[in-house]
Scaffold this motif. Structure first.
Motif, mmCIF file in Angstrom:
data_model
loop_
_atom_site.group_PDB
_atom_site.id
_atom_site.type_symbol
_atom_site.label_atom_id
_atom_site.label_comp_id
_atom_site.label_asym_id
_atom_site.label_seq_id
_atom_site.Cartn_x
_atom_site.Cartn_y
_atom_site.Cartn_z
ATOM 1 N N LYS A 16 -8.304 -5.106 -3.779
ATOM 2 C CA LYS A 16 -8.734 -5.512 -5.115
ATOM 3 C C LYS A 16 -10.257 -5.623 -5.171
ATOM 4 C CE LYS A 16 -5.513 -8.758 -5.510
ATOM 5 N NZ LYS A 16 -4.708 -9.858 -6.023
ATOM 6 N N LYS A 17 -10.840 -6.135 -4.095
ATOM 7 C CA LYS A 17 -12.304 -6.226 -4.050
ATOM 8 C C LYS A 17 -12.916 -4.821 -3.983
ATOM 9 C CE LYS A 17 -16.120 -8.533 -1.649
ATOM 10 N NZ LYS A 17 -16.958 -7.336 -1.719
ATOM 11 N N ALA A 18 -12.310 -3.961 -3.161
ATOM 12 C CA ALA A 18 -12.868 -2.613 -2.985
ATOM 13 C C ALA A 18 -12.903 -1.842 -4.304
ATOM 14 C CB ALA A 18 -12.065 -1.848 -1.935
ATOM 15 N N GLU A 36 6.458 -1.680 -4.879
ATOM 16 C CA GLU A 36 6.582 -3.133 -4.991
ATOM 17 C C GLU A 36 5.221 -3.808 -5.228
ATOM 18 O OE1 GLU A 36 7.883 -1.242 -2.635
ATOM 19 O OE2 GLU A 36 10.012 -1.721 -2.347
ATOM 20 N N HIS A 37 4.119 -3.082 -4.927
ATOM 21 C CA HIS A 37 2.794 -3.728 -4.989
ATOM 22 C C HIS A 37 1.924 -3.249 -6.147
ATOM 23 C CE1 HIS A 37 3.296 -3.948 -0.328
ATOM 24 N NE2 HIS A 37 4.040 -4.826 -0.947
ATOM 25 N N ILE A 38 2.413 -2.256 -6.886
ATOM 26 C CA ILE A 38 1.568 -1.609 -7.888
ATOM 27 C C ILE A 38 1.016 -2.594 -8.914
ATOM 28 C CG2 ILE A 38 1.611 0.026 -9.835
ATOM 29 C CD1 ILE A 38 1.447 1.350 -7.138
ATOM 30 N N ARG A 39 1.872 -3.523 -9.361
ATOM 31 C CA ARG A 39 1.428 -4.419 -10.438
ATOM 32 C C ARG A 39 0.285 -5.319 -10.005
ATOM 33 N NH1 ARG A 39 5.948 -7.585 -13.288
ATOM 34 N NH2 ARG A 39 7.046 -7.059 -11.375
ATOM 35 N N GLU A 40 0.283 -5.650 -8.714
ATOM 36 C CA GLU A 40 -0.786 -6.464 -8.131
ATOM 37 C C GLU A 40 -2.166 -5.825 -8.359
ATOM 38 O OE1 GLU A 40 -0.067 -9.274 -6.370
ATOM 39 O OE2 GLU A 40 -2.089 -9.715 -5.645
ATOM 40 N N TYR A 41 -2.223 -4.506 -8.258
ATOM 41 C CA TYR A 41 -3.515 -3.809 -8.383
ATOM 42 C C TYR A 41 -3.829 -3.377 -9.809
ATOM 43 C CZ TYR A 41 -2.620 -3.358 -3.399
ATOM 44 O OH TYR A 41 -2.331 -3.605 -2.094
ATOM 45 N N GLY A 42 -2.797 -3.295 -10.637
ATOM 46 C CA GLY A 42 -2.986 -2.794 -11.998
ATOM 47 C C GLY A 42 -2.704 -1.302 -12.045
ATOM 48 N N LEU A 43 -1.982 -0.896 -13.088
ATOM 49 C CA LEU A 43 -1.531 0.487 -13.187
ATOM 50 C C LEU A 43 -2.680 1.480 -13.267
ATOM 51 C CD1 LEU A 43 1.481 0.059 -15.628
ATOM 52 C CD2 LEU A 43 1.513 0.435 -13.148
#
Ligand code: TXA
Ligand code: MG
Length: 349
Positions: free
Chosen positions: A257-259, A277-284
């Motif tokens: 997320k920082k990168a 499973e992790h996509i939403r964490e980073y945003g589409l």
């Protein structure tokens, strides 16, 4: 050169037979296999094989895999078949397993990059088997991409890379496995896996007992003189810079997320390839799913296509969430680490 694009309909279609005859006569024909698309040439015709290296821009010390349709085609190519090699063939042919044996003189040096061994495989794809049968010759075929690019898992990827450079492309739909075959050297004792692929080390062990992994697989950076010459090149790579991000998931997510925020501020376009499973964490907007973290087979079948899609999106950087190197995960991580050329980040350290 005009490349003829054939949608496969049946083994008796006139254009399919035309392609098979052209293959026998020395022309290059791209065809589907269960792993990736192959760029085929008559393996016994040095001139034809030489033209593969030219079309791909491939270094000529990198030996090719010879594809066969049945056991009868194998005998003339190799000096002997050990009992363990025989067991592997019975268990996994046709399938994503390439077996290295000592070659006979009828296999030209160009096909094996000057080695006295030859890599052989029987692909598990009806179109491939029918093409080889109709051509009536063993078929040398590397993956049908320009050298260094991601392997093609759809006929349109072959067209992207090789249009105008080869005679035929046979479109048989997307490839099921998505990463290349396992390469196992049966000329040494114990046997050694030179490239991980669709048949896992465990599956090999179940049939022949102990098998080793070549050090080029265990090391994350390219090694100097691997036993499969192809494994020394930066490989499977999209145009963007690829980074593998590994560690515990919480650390990976925080790092990524920082990168992407830092990159965005710096005007760098980056894309994250991550578990669904992790996509939403980073945003589409930042991330694309490579499949479920629970299912390495699914990730294998999508990874090369996604590398190409990132290129089309104009990505400067691709960050890939690492997966466990278990089962098919070993082959997937091998390809991703090769694409990254050693750029591996340990998040949280
Ligand atoms: O799934 C596959 O194996 C695909 C499809 C088209 O069948 N083919 C493929 O070929 O991946 P290619 O050329 O991209 O990779 C062949 C690998 C290279 O790493 C090469 O160095 C190794 O096999 N190889 C071939 N012959 C060898 C030999 N005699 N000794 C050691 N390594 C060999
Ligand atoms: Mg290749």
């Amino acid at each position: 050169m005009q490349t003829k694009y054939i949608e496969f309909t049946s083994g008796d279609a006139p254009e399919f037979i035309e392609a098979a005859m052209a293959l026998r006569e020395g022309k290059l024909v791209a065809f589907p296999t269960e792993t990736v698309y192959g760029l085929g040439a008559n393996a016994l015709d040095s001139e034809a094989v030489r033209s593969i290296y030219i079309a791909k821009g491939r270094p000529s010390d990198n030996p090719l895999i010879v594809h066969i349709a049945d056991r009868d085609m194998l005998e003339p190519l190799v000096t002997e078949i050990s009992p363990n090699a025989l067991k592997l063939m019975s268990a996994y042919w046709p399938g994503p397993l390439t077996i290295i044996l000592k070659k006979t003189d009828i296999v030209p040096d160009v096909t094996t990059g000057g080695l006295n061994t030859v890599a052989i495989r029987m692909p598990d794809n009806d179109i491939a088997l029918e093409l080889i049968r109709k051509a009536g010759v063993p078929v040398a075929a590397p993956s049908a991409n320009r050298s260094g690019r991601p392997s093609p898992t759809m006929a349109k990827h072959v067209l992207e890379d090789l249009d105008g450079r080869i005679s035929y492309i046979i479109d048989g739909g997307p490839c099921r496995v998505g990463v290349e075959s396992t390469v196992v050297d049966m000329t040494s004792e114990p046997a050694v896996i030179l490239r991980p692929g669709g048949i896992t080390p465990r599956m090999i062990e179940q049939v022949i007992g102990r098998v080793e992994l070549d050090r080029s697989i265990l090391e994350r950076k390219p090694v100097d003189r691997p036993r499969a010459p192809g494994m020394k090149y930066k490989h499977y790579a999209p145009k963007a810079d690829v980074f593998v991000v590994s560690g515990e998931y919480g650390n990976i997510a925080e790092w990524l997320k920082k990168a992407v925020t830092d990159d965005e501020n710096a005007g760098i376009k980056s894309v994250i390839l991550a578990a669904k499973e992790h996509i939403r964490e980073y945003g589409l907007k930042n991330a694309i799913s490579y499949g479920s973290i629970e299912n390495a087979d699914e990730i294998a079948s999508s990874i090369f296509r996604l590398f190409r899609e990132c290129d089309r999106m104009g990505a400067d950087r691709i960050y890939v969430e690492a997966i466990p190197k278990e089962g098919m995960g070993l082959a997937v991580m091998n390809r991703i680490e090769k694409a990254a050329g050693g750029k591996i980040i340990q998040a949280g350290e």
